[in-house]
Design an enzyme around this catalytic site. Structure first.
Site, mmCIF file in Angstrom:
data_model
loop_
_atom_site.group_PDB
_atom_site.id
_atom_site.type_symbol
_atom_site.label_atom_id
_atom_site.label_comp_id
_atom_site.label_asym_id
_atom_site.label_seq_id
_atom_site.Cartn_x
_atom_site.Cartn_y
_atom_site.Cartn_z
ATOM 1 N N SER A 181 0.821 -1.208 0.000
ATOM 2 C CA SER A 181 0.000 0.000 0.000
ATOM 3 C C SER A 181 0.857 1.260 0.000
ATOM 4 O O SER A 181 0.322 2.358 -0.164
ATOM 5 C CB SER A 181 -0.907 0.012 1.237
ATOM 6 O OG SER A 181 -0.136 -0.024 2.426
ATOM 7 N N HIS A 238 -2.975 -3.477 -5.847
ATOM 8 C CA HIS A 238 -3.325 -3.055 -4.494
ATOM 9 C C HIS A 238 -4.824 -3.225 -4.265
ATOM 10 O O HIS A 238 -5.639 -2.450 -4.765
ATOM 11 C CB HIS A 238 -2.907 -1.607 -4.257
ATOM 12 C CG HIS A 238 -3.194 -1.146 -2.866
ATOM 13 N ND1 HIS A 238 -3.594 0.134 -2.566
ATOM 14 C CD2 HIS A 238 -3.166 -1.808 -1.677
ATOM 15 C CE1 HIS A 238 -3.787 0.244 -1.264
ATOM 16 N NE2 HIS A 238 -3.539 -0.919 -0.714
ATOM 17 N N GLU A 249 -6.155 -0.997 -7.320
ATOM 18 C CA GLU A 249 -5.203 -0.101 -7.962
ATOM 19 C C GLU A 249 -4.173 -0.956 -8.693
ATOM 20 O O GLU A 249 -3.507 -1.790 -8.077
ATOM 21 C CB GLU A 249 -4.510 0.784 -6.918
ATOM 22 C CG GLU A 249 -5.448 1.802 -6.279
ATOM 23 C CD GLU A 249 -4.759 2.670 -5.248
ATOM 24 O OE1 GLU A 249 -5.091 3.858 -5.165
ATOM 25 O OE2 GLU A 249 -3.886 2.150 -4.509
ATOM 26 N N ASN A 288 -4.219 6.022 -1.048
ATOM 27 C CA ASN A 288 -3.452 6.348 0.157
ATOM 28 C C ASN A 288 -2.703 7.677 0.031
ATOM 29 O O ASN A 288 -2.445 8.339 1.044
ATOM 30 C CB ASN A 288 -2.482 5.225 0.501
ATOM 31 C CG ASN A 288 -3.192 4.078 1.187
ATOM 32 O OD1 ASN A 288 -4.239 4.263 1.793
ATOM 33 N ND2 ASN A 288 -2.631 2.883 1.089
#
Length: 309
Positions: free
Chosen positions: A144, A165, A177, A215
């Site tokens: 991440s 991800h 992702e 993130n």
């Protein structure tokens, strides 16, 4: 069908070929993320081997997958419970387990790594797997926060290395992702996009930048909420309520920090700060550091910014 052009046919054929490229999947890591990825891949007809260092971890992961599947079929097959049970058994038959990663990857099309967020540990793992896996095997990390290019640097297949991800809980969250590192080939990237779609997920394309998309936006937002509180500009309760009622977020930033894990958020922001110390968005938080040092990591320890029963 008369209106479908040759170009359309080529496109459809190409898409089908890309999806067919991944039949056997090896998931490294039997934690929540790894087990969730294994479940989703097996549910969509892929042959999956879940790998970890301990048989006990693998048994726990398998029990968790079975329990998760039963929750899914309880809703999906409410009127035909016998069909639900058949589905559970079919999915479980698609999953096997092993403690020998090097042996398993000799016959796999795709490796998805979901182990501890430690760059050296990931590099050592992929360095060893690179020697055992066939040339066609694609390597991916579920990291991440760590750069995909840095993880891939321990291998000789930079063009066949990307990021996948997933989000927790994997069976429920639709987003994936798909990260294209500088050396990732377009063919590899296209295969990963199609694989994500085959899992029933919605992939988004990402560059290999800190935090990718979610993130990169989410972690600085949560840390800015902590800084706001540190400056005395709002209580954590009021900040949470404001973001839920004012911005429509399902959870406030402090609730989310406790859910994610304060140690996880600290690890991410510390890593980014080390690489880009002049970026104010990546500045460490004294309050977050204090809570982590005290072992108050959020829901998983019973206390973080809030106390949890």
């Amino acid at each position: 069908m008369a209106f479908i052009t040759r170009q359309n046919i080529r496109s459809l054929s190409s898409s089908a070929a890309l999806r067919a490229a991944i039949k056997h999947v090896t998931v490294i890591g039997g934690g929540l993320m790894g087990a969730g990825i294994a479940q989703v891949a097996a549910s969509t007809g892929h042959s999956v081997v879940l790998v970890d260092t301990s048989e006990d971890i693998l048994k726990k992961a398998t029990k968790g997958i079975e329990a998760s599947l039963k929750r899914v079929v309880k809703k999906k097959f409410a009127e035909k419970p016998e069909d639900g049970e058949a589905f559970v058994q079919k999915v479980l038959k698609n999953i096997s387990t092993s403690t020998d990663a090097a042996s398993v990857v000799q016959g796999t099309d795709l490796v998805v790594e979901a182990i501890v967020e430690n760059l050296k540990v990931k590099q050592d793992l992929f360095g060893a797997l690179d020697k055992a896996a066939p040339q066609h095997t694609i390597f991916t990390s579920n990291t991440s926060s760590l750069p995909i290019a840095d993880i891939a640097s321990s291998t000789a297949r930079l063009d066949r290395f990307g990021g996948l991800h997933f989000f927790n809980p994997v069976p429920m969250m639709k987003l994936v992702e798909v990260i294209k590192a500088p050396a990732t080939s377009q063919q590899t990237f296209d295969v990963l996009l199609e694989f994500s779609k085959a899992l029933g997920k919605h992939p988004v394309s990402c560059k290999d930048t800190p935090g990718f998309i979610v993130n990169r936006l989410l972690v600085p937002y949560m840390l800015e909420a902590v800084r706001l509180h540190e400056r005395g500009h709002g209580s954590k309760e009021d900040i949470d309520v404001a973001m839920k009622l004012g911005a429509g977020y399902p959870m406030g930033p402090f609730e989310l920090l406790d859910y994610v894990g304060l140690d996880t958020s600290k690890f991410i922001i510390d890593g980014w700060h080390e690489k880009d110390p002049d970026n104010p968005l990546f500045a460490p938080s004294p309050l977050l550091n204090k809570l982590v040092a005290e072992g108050k990591l959020g829901k998983k320890t019973g206390e973080g910014f809030y106390k949890h029963k």
